[in-house]
Each structure stands twice: as C-alpha cells, then as structure tokens.
Design a protein around this motif. Structure first.
Motif, PDB file in Angstrom:
ATOM      1  N   HIS A 223      47.729   2.487  16.077  1.00  0.00           N
ATOM      2  CA  HIS A 223      46.050   3.406  16.219  1.00  0.00           C
ATOM      3  C   HIS A 223      46.559   3.688  17.962  1.00  0.00           C
TER       4      HIS A 223
ATOM      5  N   THR B  30      37.207  -0.189  10.949  1.00  0.00           N
ATOM      6  CA  THR B  30      36.520  -0.383  12.633  1.00  0.00           C
ATOM      7  C   THR B  30      35.611   1.050  12.901  1.00  0.00           C
TER       8      THR B  30
ATOM      9  N   PRO C 170      41.655   3.680  12.390  1.00  0.00           N
ATOM     10  CA  PRO C 170      41.240   1.715  11.956  1.00  0.00           C
ATOM     11  C   PRO C 170      40.101   1.503  11.142  1.00  0.00           C
TER      12      PRO C 170
ATOM     13  N   ARG D 148      34.015  -6.817  12.621  1.00  0.00           N
ATOM     14  CA  ARG D 148      34.732  -6.349  11.345  1.00  0.00           C
ATOM     15  C   ARG D 148      34.619  -6.217  10.307  1.00  0.00           C
TER      16      ARG D 148
ATOM     17  N   GLY E 172      41.709   0.918  17.060  1.00  0.00           N
ATOM     18  CA  GLY E 172      42.248   0.037  16.433  1.00  0.00           C
ATOM     19  C   GLY E 172      43.755  -1.195  16.786  1.00  0.00           C
TER      20      GLY E 172
END
Length: 234
Positions: A63, A164, A162, A123, A59
């Motif tokens: 992160h 993601t 994150p 994303r 991230g």
C-alpha cells in the motif's frame, strides 16, 4: 378571570412533538446526504490558486509503495501542507514518507520545511484480534480519527486500501453532512485487486463516501460501474 379556552400542551402531546422533531432531523440529514452524493459527481477542481491541505493515508507493505509512487507525480506546490497518517504500529511507512519529503527538498533546492507532517492513528483491529475486543479498539480509533481530522482539517484525502483509512474517511463524510468541513476523498484501489474491491474500497464505494474511486483493471470497472478505470499506474 382566567380564559378557559387557552391552549396548553398536555403530556400526551410531547411524544408526538418529539417524534416530529426526530423525523425532521432525519429528513434534513437524508437531504444533506443526497446533496453531497449529487455534488461529488460534479467536477471537484477549484479555480482558487491557494494550496490544498492534503491527508495521505499510508498502509503497510505494498500500500505504501503504491501511494509513494502516486505521490511522485503529485504537484507538491498545489497540495500542501501534506499530512501523512499511518497505523500506530507501522513505523516503516512513515520513515519512507520522510525519505520522500527529504528528497523533494534536495531536488527543489528550496525550503519546504513545514509542508509535511507525520502522524499515527490507533488501529481498529490488529491482525488476529478477536472481534469482541475489537469493538473497544474500534471506538478508540474512531475517537482518535475525529481528533486528527479536527486538527488537520484536510481539503483532500488520498488513500489506497489500508483499513486505517475507514475511520478517517467516515469522519470526513460526517463532517460534510453536518456542513463543518468539505474534504474530497480520492481512493485508488491497489493493483493487486483484480476481480473485486478490497474491504476498504468496497465500503467506500457502497456507502458513497469516496468522491472518486479509481481502479486499475477493466473488470473492476465492469463490476463497479461508478468506479473510474485509469489503467495500471505502476
């Protein structure tokens, strides 16, 4: 002569059969989910000496810094090949991961080419994006995550916050439910999270998707008892 006593299905029977079929499928899925949750509480090590393919979700900002710090003590020969995944708009994180992998080659003095792969994922929602338009981008992100998971087929997933990681972990969990691939998900909450979990950590915790969830502050352990308190890692 035709036997008038033969049993035939009427049109009224099909809705009942369909309902029973749906109930049966849902029951099987629920039992499978319960089994996965039960099994994930057991020891997750394997006696096999073969390396474990590992997905590492990066991230932006802190992160990635925290994840790279964790990777510094990772047994590289044990966890390979390593697949680094970052958001499509995050090139800096992958560059840092490449620097780390290059340093491993220099320190080891051996050829580690081919053990690290770098990928990007769409994303679900960009900063400032409206929630209505994010529905379409979320569906695209999920489809892309499915394609990446089928391609990588990781045995271990490492993530630390994150957003993601959510589509990837969700796909990994579904693959476990349907018995396609078992990926152990390890989530390390960011040191910046002192009083409550991040949204990613909260979802993985509440939905029981993470096999192991680690926190760095004792008050988080008190608030989320299923988490593992490991102290500050940095």
């Amino acid at each position: 002569m035709v036997n008038s006593n033969c049993c035939c299905l009427s049109n009224n029977d099909f809705p009942i059969i369909f309902l029973l079929l749906v109930v049966g499928i849902i029951t099987i899925i629920i039992v499978r989910v319960i089994y996965i949750i039960y099994r994930r509480s057991k020891l997750l090590y394997t006696r096999s000496t073969k390396p474990l393919s590992t997905l590492i979700v990066l991230g932006s900002g802190g992160h990635t810094a925290e994840m790279l710090y964790l990777l510094a003590v990772l047994q590289k020969e044990r966890f390979k090949p390593r697949y680094y995944v970052a958001a499509a708009t995050d090139n800096m994180s992958l560059q840092k991961a490449r620097v780390l992998e290059d340093s491993l080659v220099d320190k080891a003095g051996i050829d580690l080419v081919g053990t690290a792969h770098f990928m990007q994922i769409y994303r679900s929602r960009e900063v400032g994006q409206s929630y209505i338009t994010s529905i379409g981008t979320t569906l695209i992100a999920i489809a892309h995550a499915l394609w990446l998971m089928v391609k990588m087929r990781p045995q271990v997933i490492l993530c630390n916050g994150p957003g993601t990681c959510i589509p990837l972990c969700a796909i990994a969990f579904l693959l476990k439910v349907f018995g396609i691939r078992w990926s152990s998900i390890f989530y390390v909450e960011s040191i910046a999270r002192v009083r409550r979990l991040s949204l990613s950590g909260f979802l993985l915790y509440k939905l029981h998707m993470a096999d192991q969830l680690f926190v760095q502050w004792p008050q988080l352990k008190m608030k989320y008892p299923r988490a593992n308190y490991v102290g500050r890692l940095m």
